[in-house]
Enzyme design. Structure first.
Site, PDB file in Angstrom:
ATOM      1  N   ILE A   1       0.836  -1.205   0.000  1.00 12.66           N
ATOM      2  CA  ILE A   1       0.000   0.000   0.000  1.00 12.66           C
ATOM      3  C   ILE A   1       0.872   1.257   0.000  1.00 12.66           C
ATOM      4  CG2 ILE A   1      -2.075  -0.997   1.029  1.00 12.66           C
ATOM      5  CD1 ILE A   1      -0.986   0.168   3.754  1.00 12.66           C
ATOM      6  N   PRO A   2       1.568   1.517  -1.102  1.00 10.96           N
ATOM      7  CA  PRO A   2       2.456   2.686  -1.122  1.00 10.96           C
ATOM      8  C   PRO A   2       1.695   3.992  -0.906  1.00 10.96           C
ATOM      9  CG  PRO A   2       2.134   1.824  -3.336  1.00 10.96           C
ATOM     10  CD  PRO A   2       1.557   0.819  -2.396  1.00 10.96           C
ATOM     11  N   HIS A   3       2.277   4.850  -0.099  1.00 11.45           N
ATOM     12  CA  HIS A   3       1.734   6.183   0.136  1.00 11.45           C
ATOM     13  C   HIS A   3       2.883   7.085   0.547  1.00 11.45           C
ATOM     14  CE1 HIS A   3       1.424   3.711   3.770  1.00 11.45           C
ATOM     15  NE2 HIS A   3       1.564   4.809   4.487  1.00 11.45           N
ATOM     16  N   GLY A   4       2.675   8.361   0.409  1.00 15.42           N
ATOM     17  CA  GLY A   4       3.757   9.311   0.660  1.00 15.42           C
ATOM     18  C   GLY A   4       4.035   9.516   2.128  1.00 15.42           C
TER      19      GLY A   4
END
Length: 143
Positions: A60-63
């Protein structure tokens, strides 16, 4: 506004690098006006600190928190890589990019976590033949 539309879902038969998967996630989020192109850098920084691999084939890539100025609206990107992605040594099949304004990302995260904690749900997501079928299984994130 919906955080997920059919246009934000893709299925690929092959595999890509983690860097390419992060770029595709960002490109989808940019295409719906959710983030600026610089958001990919914040995703990369997050992965350098801690892997966003969650188990059950899900990343779940997120910044990073510093990237909140790059987030224009809450949205998701969903890409299934049937060949898998090497995610810091773990096999990711689903890469769900997350852009959440304010506290919305926590709500979005919890809904995804619930969906992917059930092995039957994960099996249905993996078996979906089209982005439309995937959307129908994932549409609850808009509630």
């Amino acid at each position: 506004m919906s955080v997920l539309t059919r246009e934000q879902i893709r299925i690929h038969s092959g595999s890509v690098t983690q860097a390419a998967a992060l770029q595709e996630a960002t490109d989808i989020l940019v295409s719906v006006g959710a983030v600026t192109p610089a958001y990919v850098d914040a995703m990369r920084q997050r992965e350098e600190t801690v892997s966003t691999f969650m188990g059950n084939g899900l990343a779940i890539p997120h910044g990073t928190n510093d990237a909140k100025d790059e987030i224009l609206a809450s949205a998701l990107s969903v890409v299934r890589y049937d060949g898998g992605v090497d995610w810091a040594g773990e096999p990711a099949t689903f890469v769900i990019g997350i852009a959440g304004r304010g506290d919305e990302h926590l709500e979005i995260l919890s809904q995804i976590a619930i969906l992917f904690s059930d092995e039957d749900d994960v099996a249905r997501l993996a078996a979906a033949q089209t982005p439309d079928e995937l959307y129908d299984l994932l549409a609850a994130v808009n509630d």
